[in-house]
Design a protein around this motif. Structure first.
Motif, PDB file in Angstrom:
ATOM      1  N   THR A  85       6.979 -12.675  20.475  1.00 36.95           N
ATOM      2  CA  THR A  85       7.717 -11.834  21.322  1.00 36.95           C
ATOM      3  C   THR A  85       8.765 -11.307  20.282  1.00 36.95           C
ATOM      4  OG1 THR A  85       7.039 -13.208  23.264  1.00 36.95           O
ATOM      5  CG2 THR A  85       8.956 -11.390  23.442  1.00 36.95           C
ATOM      6  N   ILE A  86       9.219 -10.026  20.421  1.00 45.90           N
ATOM      7  CA  ILE A  86      10.413  -9.750  19.590  1.00 45.90           C
ATOM      8  C   ILE A  86      11.463  -9.420  20.729  1.00 45.90           C
ATOM      9  CG2 ILE A  86      11.525  -7.907  18.189  1.00 45.90           C
ATOM     10  CD1 ILE A  86       8.853  -9.263  16.885  1.00 45.90           C
ATOM     11  N   VAL A  87      12.668 -10.391  20.608  1.00 48.39           N
ATOM     12  CA  VAL A  87      13.595 -10.390  21.606  1.00 48.39           C
ATOM     13  C   VAL A  87      14.848  -9.555  21.104  1.00 48.39           C
ATOM     14  CG1 VAL A  87      13.041 -12.558  22.670  1.00 48.39           C
ATOM     15  CG2 VAL A  87      14.491 -12.657  20.580  1.00 48.39           C
ATOM     16  N   LEU A  88      14.914  -9.433  19.949  1.00 43.14           N
ATOM     17  CA  LEU A  88      16.228  -8.494  19.389  1.00 43.14           C
ATOM     18  C   LEU A  88      15.439  -7.735  18.256  1.00 43.14           C
ATOM     19  CD1 LEU A  88      19.221  -7.760  19.205  1.00 43.14           C
ATOM     20  CD2 LEU A  88      19.360  -9.706  17.710  1.00 43.14           C
ATOM     21  N   LYS A  89      15.872  -6.603  17.975  1.00 44.37           N
ATOM     22  CA  LYS A  89      15.541  -5.772  16.798  1.00 44.37           C
ATOM     23  C   LYS A  89      16.787  -4.805  16.719  1.00 44.37           C
ATOM     24  CE  LYS A  89      12.163  -3.004  19.122  1.00 44.37           C
ATOM     25  NZ  LYS A  89      10.728  -2.565  19.379  1.00 44.37           N
ATOM     26  N   THR A  90      17.506  -4.850  15.301  1.00 41.23           N
ATOM     27  CA  THR A  90      18.814  -4.342  15.239  1.00 41.23           C
ATOM     28  C   THR A  90      18.940  -3.909  13.686  1.00 41.23           C
ATOM     29  OG1 THR A  90      21.026  -4.478  15.318  1.00 41.23           O
ATOM     30  CG2 THR A  90      20.005  -6.630  14.848  1.00 41.23           C
ATOM     31  N   PHE A 102      15.144  -8.470   6.906  1.00 43.16           N
ATOM     32  CA  PHE A 102      15.015  -7.645   5.901  1.00 43.16           C
ATOM     33  C   PHE A 102      15.883  -6.189   6.092  1.00 43.16           C
ATOM     34  CE2 PHE A 102      11.110  -8.808   3.690  1.00 43.16           C
ATOM     35  CZ  PHE A 102      10.641 -10.173   4.503  1.00 43.16           C
ATOM     36  N   SER A 103      17.152  -6.546   5.663  1.00 42.27           N
ATOM     37  CA  SER A 103      18.161  -5.485   5.778  1.00 42.27           C
ATOM     38  C   SER A 103      18.628  -5.021   4.692  1.00 42.27           C
ATOM     39  CB  SER A 103      19.225  -6.062   7.042  1.00 42.27           C
ATOM     40  OG  SER A 103      19.943  -7.413   6.241  1.00 42.27           O
ATOM     41  N   ILE A 104      20.036  -5.186   4.483  1.00 44.15           N
ATOM     42  CA  ILE A 104      20.829  -4.921   3.137  1.00 44.15           C
ATOM     43  C   ILE A 104      21.448  -5.942   2.580  1.00 44.15           C
ATOM     44  CG2 ILE A 104      20.724  -2.348   3.765  1.00 44.15           C
ATOM     45  CD1 ILE A 104      23.814  -3.041   4.564  1.00 44.15           C
ATOM     46  N   PRO A 105      21.497  -5.700   1.138  1.00 44.07           N
ATOM     47  CA  PRO A 105      22.393  -6.916   0.480  1.00 44.07           C
ATOM     48  C   PRO A 105      23.645  -7.341   1.084  1.00 44.07           C
ATOM     49  CG  PRO A 105      21.544  -5.294  -1.220  1.00 44.07           C
ATOM     50  CD  PRO A 105      21.111  -4.876   0.273  1.00 44.07           C
ATOM     51  N   LEU A 143      16.120  -8.886  12.119  1.00 46.88           N
ATOM     52  CA  LEU A 143      17.585  -8.092  11.627  1.00 46.88           C
ATOM     53  C   LEU A 143      17.292  -7.093  10.440  1.00 46.88           C
ATOM     54  CD1 LEU A 143      19.614 -11.689  11.548  1.00 46.88           C
ATOM     55  CD2 LEU A 143      18.958 -10.008  13.480  1.00 46.88           C
ATOM     56  N   GLY A 144      17.452  -6.115  10.511  1.00 50.06           N
ATOM     57  CA  GLY A 144      17.071  -4.839   9.951  1.00 50.06           C
ATOM     58  C   GLY A 144      15.798  -4.396  10.438  1.00 50.06           C
TER      59      GLY A 144
END
Ligand SMILES: NC(=O)C1=CN([C@@H]2O[C@H](COP(=O)(O)OP(=O)(O)OC[C@H]3O[C@@H](n4cnc5c(N)ncnc54)[C@H](OP(=O)(O)O)[C@@H]3O)[C@@H](O)[C@H]2O)C=CC1
Ligand SMILES: O=C(O)C1=N[C@H](C(=O)O)C[C@H](O)C1
Length: 233
Positions: free
Chosen positions: A25-30, A47-50, A6-7
């Motif tokens: 394995t990476i099953v989702l990257k968004t 590691f996204s946004i606050p 996530l991020g």
């Protein structure tokens, strides 16, 4: 393990490379709001946004996905997320800094604060330096360092950015192109200065720590910290 990222910015991409090297394995990257696709994951690493913290953590916990949370700048909501995790019997680790080096630095900082607490001629200050794209200031790591000093040194009960007030630890935040993360704790008296410093040379250490934490959390229930993962302190 099947990992959801996530991020998918600077950290998301660094984590992807290390996770693949370690056989995951990476099953989702968004880089958008989390959606139903997350239900295929064994663990989520954020590691996204606050501003996405509450939504992303809640979504993962409600779908019974363990969460490794590295995003900084949202700690006013931490207790609420811990409560949700306990209620739903989920699994959650937040760390302001996932690197092994900084987690050792955290222990040094606590020991030093205990030693300096009796030496009233010294004043403490913190400096953090990061790249110019960083959204939050002071850094999550600087806040962790300041809070650990406050717990171990009775001359201080607050921290503040760029302010010198009584009982307050002043933090200076500098932004310089391409700096991965440098943190310095300084005690100064009239006669000398004592400093401890951690310099990250790249994002590799943060990313490796996050993947190691995900491997450790898989199959567990509860709220943990990097001290549990690394078995230090
Ligand atoms: N704990 C630790 O060890 C470390 C923590 N960090 C923290 O991690 C965070 C990210 O850092 P970094 O990778 O450098 O930042 P980046 O800006 O490179 O990446 C953040 C990504 O999150 C995306 N994004 C925006 N909104 C959402 C959302 N609702 N859900 C999911 N993703 C979203 C952004 O997309 P878009 O660009 O399209 O907006 C972007 O791709 C920061 O808070 C930083 O402080 C960083 C390093 C180490
Ligand atoms: O944004 C970054 O880059 C970093 N953020 C974390 C923080 O706020 O402390 C960890 C590291 O210093 C890099």
């Amino acid at each position: 393990m099947k990992i959801a990222l996530l991020g998918y910015g600077k950290m998301g991409k660094t984590i992807e490379a290390i996770a693949l090297e370690r056989g995951h394995t990476i099953v989702l990257k968004t880089s958008k709001t989390v959606n139903q696709a997350i239900k295929n994951a064994d663990v989520a690493i954020d590691f996204s946004i606050p501003g996405a913290a509450v939504n992303n953590i809640t979504h993962c916990i409600n779908h019974n996905i363990p969460v490794i949370y590295g995003t900084t700048g949202w700690l006013d909501q931490y207790d609420r997320m811990v409560q949700l995790c306990h209620e739903k019997q989920g699994a959650f680790i937040y760390a302001s800094n996932f690197s092994l080096g900084v987690n050792i630095f955290f222990q040094l900082n606590k020991s030093l604060a205990k030693m300096m607490a009796t030496l009233k001629d010294y004043a403490v200050s913190l400096e953090e330096i990061h790249h110019t794209q960083k959204l939050d200031a002071p850094s999550g790591t600087a806040i962790s360092l300041a809070n650990d000093i406050i717990k171990n040194h009775d001359s201080y009960n607050h921290w503040a950015l760029d302010q010198n007030q009584e009982k307050t630890i002043p933090i200076t935040a500098k932004r310089i192109e391409n700096v991965a993360g440098t943190h310095t704790v300084t005690y100064t008296s009239e006669v000398d200065t004592l400093e401890i410093k951690h310099t990250a040379h790249s994002r590799q250490g943060f990313a490796l720590g996050a993947v190691v934490a995900a491997e450790w959390l898989h199959g567990k229930v509860g709220v943990f910290t990097m001290k549990d993962v690394l078995n230090i302190g």
